[in-house]
Design an enzyme around this catalytic site. Structure first.
Site, PDB file in Angstrom:
ATOM      1  N   HIS A  78      -7.833   1.862   1.162  1.00  0.00           N
ATOM      2  CA  HIS A  78      -7.862   1.521   2.594  1.00  0.00           C
ATOM      3  C   HIS A  78      -8.765   2.488   3.384  1.00  0.00           C
ATOM      4  O   HIS A  78      -8.311   3.162   4.309  1.00  0.00           O
ATOM      5  CB  HIS A  78      -6.435   1.501   3.177  1.00  0.00           C
ATOM      6  CG  HIS A  78      -6.325   0.623   4.391  1.00  0.00           C
ATOM      7  ND1 HIS A  78      -5.203  -0.136   4.639  1.00  0.00           N
ATOM      8  CD2 HIS A  78      -7.197   0.368   5.404  1.00  0.00           C
ATOM      9  CE1 HIS A  78      -5.389  -0.801   5.765  1.00  0.00           C
ATOM     10  NE2 HIS A  78      -6.591  -0.519   6.249  1.00  0.00           N
ATOM     11  N   GLU A  84       0.835  -1.202   0.000  1.00  0.00           N
ATOM     12  CA  GLU A  84       0.000   0.000   0.000  1.00  0.00           C
ATOM     13  C   GLU A  84       0.867   1.248   0.000  1.00  0.00           C
ATOM     14  O   GLU A  84       1.771   1.349   0.827  1.00  0.00           O
ATOM     15  CB  GLU A  84      -0.929  -0.016   1.224  1.00  0.00           C
ATOM     16  CG  GLU A  84      -1.937  -1.152   1.140  1.00  0.00           C
ATOM     17  CD  GLU A  84      -2.981  -1.141   2.254  1.00  0.00           C
ATOM     18  OE1 GLU A  84      -3.055  -0.153   2.996  1.00  0.00           O
ATOM     19  OE2 GLU A  84      -3.721  -2.118   2.351  1.00  0.00           O
TER      20      GLU A  84
END
Ligand code: 9EZ
Length: 531
Positions: free
Chosen positions: A283, A264
């Site tokens: 997220h 990420e």
């Protein structure tokens, strides 16, 4: 008592800060965005620090923080806090494990609906001036089968929402007691394959652990219904992105919605950017006003209560046990934790009890903490590392529907003392037991078979038929893979019957080694467990 001073170092909700400002027992300073060298000269003033995810609580800061008692993280992950260093300095680290539950369940549900009706794709098409009604035809949720993998708090909230939409909910969680599943009114799958095979939709809600890594992989994808849709709002790494990407490209999987990724943010050129049948969010699971407000309030309360009343709520590191206790029962604590961990790896699914039987010398000690340690070890496998501790373990067991008991029994026949940890349910149970040879802890029984293994490092458990040549073939296979054997112990129920072989290895065998072992004549199962 003089006022307890709290530094709020990252933005948390106004309400959380206000609660602290109104409290006569504490004094709060809000100083956002400080760097390490700006924190060092002031940190000794504070008894508590509250952060979100920006400010890093480093070993240097903890060294300088001579009055610090608690660090609170508004949220779940504590990557920005050096937890071992905090533990070493006797500083409690707390988080807010429940504040995100509803937001995450709702986000996952939103993704499910977006996926079913192609909402992001259709939106992009409309704003590009197109009117593509056939292309974005979707599917209903009503009367479809949803598999929820992982039935903790978030999975359970997801289940309630799915049932309101008329979905048939099949849940699988190897650690959820059947009674708890009944209470949640979901069908409990006997094994994961049953859930995978039945599902039109799948949503993931478990922690990332060595067991759950790449749960959605090429092999499991072959077990899915063609046209299945998958949501991952839990952890990157649960899904083997490469395998899922291939299944999305060839249509075996009709769609996937991801909020979390193996890396990420995902790298430039991430293959999913080109797939038409995915919905991707950055997220956002916990990113709501309410979740941020609630975690702000929750952490302010937790830090305040600890500093003022000494309450410990949601600590993620172990509180210090005083030195004399450690000197007396320390080795038993570590050993019991190891036994609990080992047991969790071989426990039958849906265990609803954990029982610890003590016999012999150990009965002279106060075994309450030893029992806690066994439970903590067990739950660490269930919840992932760094989540469970001696304080929150009983509450965690309660959410799973796991009853924990301990007994002191008559002296054991073959040992000076024995700690036996048993888990299971009305249908099946499994036990492991250990003793001390002098000061050396030893696992001496697994599944009622006498063995001898050291409770640390890399264990390998083999279920095999008791036939000649097993030792040789296992030894040379491990040798071929450059895995060194430290010790090996064989045990059988009868000549030519089922045998259990336990090895201590110098390095962890990888999946390929386990696969090759299972392909050997006479080996039924090979399991690697690291303690
Ligand atoms: C694994 C799980 C759930 C699961 C749940 C928890 C460690 N762990 N693993 C496979 N707590 C569903 C499928």
């Amino acid at each position: 008592m003089e006022k307890r001073k709290i530094l709020v170092a990252d933005p948390i909700s106004e309400k959380g800060i206000e609660d602290l400002q109104k409290d006569p027992a504490v004094e709060v300073d809000v100083k956002l965005g400080l760097k390490e060298d700006e924190i060092l000269p002031i940190v000794a003033d504070y008894h508590g620090i509250i952060v979100r995810s920006q400010t890093k609580i480093t070993p240097k800061i903890l060294e300088a923080a001579t009055n610090l008692k608690a660090v609170g993280r508004a949220g779940v992950g504590v990557d920005n806090i050096d937890v071992p260093a905090a533990t070493k300095h006797g500083v409690i680290v707390m988080n807010t494990p429940t504040g995100n539950t509803i937001s995450t369940a709702e986000h996952a549900f939103s993704l499910l609906m977006a996926l079913a009706r192609n909402i992001p794709q259709a939106h992009a098409s409309v704003i590009a001036g197109k009117w593509e009604r056939k292309k974005f035809e979707g599917v209903e949720l009503y009367n479809k089968t949803l598999a929820i993998l992982g039935m903790g708090r978030i999975g359970s909230e997801f289940a309630r929402r799915a049932m309101a939409f008329g979905m048939r909910v099949v849940a699988y969680d190897p650690y959820l007691a059947a009674d708890k599943a009944r209470l949640l009114r979901v069908e409990l799958a006997e094994d994961i394959n049953e859930a995978l095979a039945a599902a039109d939709f799948i949503t993931l809600h478990m922690p990332l652990t060595p067991e759950t890594k790449h749960l959605i992989n090429a092999k499991n994808i072959t077990r899915l219904k063609p046209g299945v849709r998958i949501v991952n709002c839990a952890r990157g790494g649960l899904v083997d992105e490469e395998a899922l990407g291939a299944a999305l490209a060839d249509g075996k999987v009709a769609g996937a919605a991801l909020d979390v990724y193996e890396h990420e943010p995902p790298p430039d050129g991430f293959a999913y950017f080109k797939l038409p049948n995915v919905v991707l969010t950055p997220h956002l699971g916990a990113s709501t006003q309410e979740a941020q407000e609630s975690v702000g309030i929750e952490i302010a309360r937790a830090v305040r209560d600890h500093l003022v009343d000494g309450t410990v709520l949601n600590a993620i590191n172990m509180p210090n046990i005083d030195e004399s206790t450690v000197a007396e029962i320390g080795p038993y604590l570590n050993f019991a934790e190891g036994l609990g961990k080992l047991l969790a790896h071989i426990v039958p699914p849906q265990a609803d009890f954990l029982r610890i039987n003590y016999s012999g010398k150990v009965c002279d000690l106060d075994t309450t903490l030893v029992t806690r340690s066994a439970l903590k070890g067990y739950l660490e496998v269930v919840a992932g590392a760094g989540v469970v501790n001696h304080i929150n373990a009983p509450g965690f067991a309660e959410t799973l529907g796991l009853r924990v008991t301990e007994s002191h029994l008559a002296n054991p026949a073959d040992f000076t003392e024995l700690i036996e940890v048993i888990a299971g349910n009305a249908e099946a149970e499994v036990s492991v037991a250990g003793t001390f040879f002098g000061s050396q802890p030893r696992i001496v029984k697994i599944k009622d078979r006498f063995v001898e293994a050291t409770p640390e490092g890399n264990l390998l458990l083999l279920e095999n038929t008791d036939v000649p040549g097993i030792v040789g073939s296992v030894g040379s296979l491990l040798g071929d893979h450059k895995v060194n054997i430290a010790s090996m112990s064989l045990s059988r129920n009868q000549v030519g019957g089922r045998a259990l072989t336990v090895l201590n290895l110098d390095s962890a065998p990888d999946d390929k080694v386990l696969e090759d072992l299972e392909a050997l004549e006479g080996i039924h199962e090979a399991r690697a467990i690291s303690l």
